[in-house]
Design a protein around this motif. Structure first.
Motif, PDB file in Angstrom:
ATOM      1  N   VAL A   1       1.780  12.967  17.452  1.00  0.00           N
ATOM      2  CA  VAL A   1       2.709  13.276  18.540  1.00  0.00           C
ATOM      3  C   VAL A   1       3.474  14.555  18.219  1.00  0.00           C
ATOM      4  O   VAL A   1       3.620  15.427  19.079  1.00  0.00           O
ATOM      5  N   LEU A   2       3.949  14.697  16.987  1.00  0.00           N
ATOM      6  CA  LEU A   2       4.694  15.901  16.611  1.00  0.00           C
ATOM      7  C   LEU A   2       3.849  17.157  16.802  1.00  0.00           C
ATOM      8  O   LEU A   2       4.359  18.189  17.259  1.00  0.00           O
ATOM      9  N   ALA A   3       2.569  17.080  16.480  1.00  0.00           N
ATOM     10  CA  ALA A   3       1.678  18.231  16.681  1.00  0.00           C
ATOM     11  C   ALA A   3       1.558  18.540  18.164  1.00  0.00           C
ATOM     12  O   ALA A   3       1.556  19.713  18.566  1.00  0.00           O
ATOM     13  N   GLN A   4       1.481  17.516  18.991  1.00  0.00           N
ATOM     14  CA  GLN A   4       1.403  17.720  20.437  1.00  0.00           C
ATOM     15  C   GLN A   4       2.698  18.321  20.975  1.00  0.00           C
ATOM     16  O   GLN A   4       2.667  19.151  21.891  1.00  0.00           O
ATOM     17  N   LEU A   5       3.826  17.927  20.407  1.00  0.00           N
ATOM     18  CA  LEU A   5       5.117  18.458  20.858  1.00  0.00           C
ATOM     19  C   LEU A   5       5.191  19.961  20.637  1.00  0.00           C
ATOM     20  O   LEU A   5       5.691  20.705  21.494  1.00  0.00           O
ATOM     21  N   ALA A   6       4.698  20.401  19.501  1.00  0.00           N
ATOM     22  CA  ALA A   6       4.709  21.837  19.216  1.00  0.00           C
ATOM     23  C   ALA A   6       3.849  22.583  20.234  1.00  0.00           C
ATOM     24  O   ALA A   6       4.246  23.649  20.723  1.00  0.00           O
TER      25      ALA A   6
ATOM     26  N   MET B   1       5.004   3.072  16.277  1.00  0.00           N
ATOM     27  CA  MET B   1       3.905   3.946  15.853  1.00  0.00           C
ATOM     28  C   MET B   1       3.812   4.006  14.339  1.00  0.00           C
ATOM     29  O   MET B   1       4.821   3.918  13.639  1.00  0.00           O
ATOM     30  N   SER B   2       2.583   4.198  13.858  1.00  0.00           N
ATOM     31  CA  SER B   2       2.387   4.459  12.429  1.00  0.00           C
ATOM     32  C   SER B   2       2.807   5.906  12.156  1.00  0.00           C
ATOM     33  O   SER B   2       2.966   6.709  13.090  1.00  0.00           O
ATOM     34  N   ASN B   3       2.969   6.246  10.888  1.00  0.00           N
ATOM     35  CA  ASN B   3       3.304   7.630  10.543  1.00  0.00           C
ATOM     36  C   ASN B   3       2.218   8.595  11.010  1.00  0.00           C
ATOM     37  O   ASN B   3       2.526   9.708  11.444  1.00  0.00           O
ATOM     38  N   ASP B   4       0.951   8.190  10.912  1.00  0.00           N
ATOM     39  CA  ASP B   4      -0.130   9.060  11.379  1.00  0.00           C
ATOM     40  C   ASP B   4      -0.011   9.318  12.879  1.00  0.00           C
ATOM     41  O   ASP B   4      -0.182  10.450  13.332  1.00  0.00           O
TER      42      ASP B   4
ATOM     43  N   THR C   1       0.834  -1.204   0.000  1.00  0.00           N
ATOM     44  CA  THR C   1       0.000   0.000   0.000  1.00  0.00           C
ATOM     45  C   THR C   1       0.867   1.251   0.000  1.00  0.00           C
ATOM     46  O   THR C   1       2.062   1.199   0.287  1.00  0.00           O
ATOM     47  N   GLU C   2       0.233   2.372  -0.312  1.00  0.00           N
ATOM     48  CA  GLU C   2       0.970   3.644  -0.306  1.00  0.00           C
ATOM     49  C   GLU C   2       1.523   3.954   1.083  1.00  0.00           C
ATOM     50  O   GLU C   2       2.635   4.446   1.219  1.00  0.00           O
ATOM     51  N   ALA C   3       0.742   3.652   2.130  1.00  0.00           N
ATOM     52  CA  ALA C   3       1.193   3.896   3.508  1.00  0.00           C
ATOM     53  C   ALA C   3       2.433   3.067   3.827  1.00  0.00           C
ATOM     54  O   ALA C   3       3.324   3.520   4.536  1.00  0.00           O
ATOM     55  N   GLU C   4       2.501   1.848   3.285  1.00  0.00           N
ATOM     56  CA  GLU C   4       3.667   0.992   3.532  1.00  0.00           C
ATOM     57  C   GLU C   4       4.899   1.491   2.779  1.00  0.00           C
ATOM     58  O   GLU C   4       6.025   1.274   3.220  1.00  0.00           O
ATOM     59  N   ARG C   5       4.694   2.157   1.649  1.00  0.00           N
ATOM     60  CA  ARG C   5       5.824   2.687   0.864  1.00  0.00           C
ATOM     61  C   ARG C   5       6.315   4.025   1.406  1.00  0.00           C
ATOM     62  O   ARG C   5       7.420   4.460   1.103  1.00  0.00           O
ATOM     63  N   GLU C   6       5.495   4.691   2.189  1.00  0.00           N
ATOM     64  CA  GLU C   6       5.845   6.001   2.730  1.00  0.00           C
ATOM     65  C   GLU C   6       7.050   5.889   3.666  1.00  0.00           C
ATOM     66  O   GLU C   6       7.143   4.969   4.459  1.00  0.00           O
ATOM     67  N   ARG C   7       7.937   6.849   3.565  1.00  0.00           N
ATOM     68  CA  ARG C   7       9.110   6.862   4.452  1.00  0.00           C
ATOM     69  C   ARG C   7       8.671   7.136   5.879  1.00  0.00           C
ATOM     70  O   ARG C   7       7.748   7.916   6.102  1.00  0.00           O
ATOM     71  N   PRO C   8       9.329   6.526   6.857  1.00  0.00           N
ATOM     72  CA  PRO C   8       8.957   6.760   8.256  1.00  0.00           C
ATOM     73  C   PRO C   8       9.152   8.224   8.646  1.00  0.00           C
ATOM     74  O   PRO C   8      10.116   8.865   8.237  1.00  0.00           O
ATOM     75  N   VAL C   9       8.222   8.738   9.437  1.00  0.00           N
ATOM     76  CA  VAL C   9       8.356  10.084   9.980  1.00  0.00           C
ATOM     77  C   VAL C   9       9.536  10.054  10.954  1.00  0.00           C
ATOM     78  O   VAL C   9       9.628   9.183  11.814  1.00  0.00           O
ATOM     79  N   ARG C  10      10.413  10.993  10.790  1.00  0.00           N
ATOM     80  CA  ARG C  10      11.658  11.031  11.562  1.00  0.00           C
ATOM     81  C   ARG C  10      11.425  11.402  13.022  1.00  0.00           C
ATOM     82  O   ARG C  10      10.580  12.237  13.336  1.00  0.00           O
ATOM     83  N   SER C  11      12.216  10.820  13.881  1.00  0.00           N
ATOM     84  CA  SER C  11      12.144  11.093  15.310  1.00  0.00           C
ATOM     85  C   SER C  11      12.546  12.543  15.597  1.00  0.00           C
ATOM     86  O   SER C  11      13.478  13.070  14.984  1.00  0.00           O
TER      87      SER C  11
END
Length: 65
Positions: free
Chosen positions: A50-55, A42-45, A2-12
């Motif tokens: 989490v990144l939004a919460q960090l901001a 975690m999934s990319n979503d 799937t497209e989600a599986e091909r997507e690069r992982p969101v970086r830490s």
């Protein structure tokens, strides 16, 4: 695949300043200990959430405007 599986992982967001404060937040990246330990599973979503919460956490602490 799937497209989600091909997507690069969101970086830490880790910045190699790894110390937790009294609220269990990392002083470097603002993640909780739980978020740090779960990041690799975690999934990319979930990572984007989490990144939004960090901001928001950084703004609340006056670290960002």
């Amino acid at each position: 695949m799937t497209e989600a599986e091909r997507e690069r992982p969101v970086r830490s967001p880790c910045v190699s300043i790894c110390a937790l404060d009294e609220q269990d937040l990392c002083l470097g990246c603002q993640r909780t200990a739980s978020e740090i330990s779960r990041w690799g599973r975690m999934s990319n979503d979930e990572r984007r959430q989490v990144l939004a919460q960090l901001a928001e956490r950084a703004r609340a602490q006056g670290l960002m405007q």
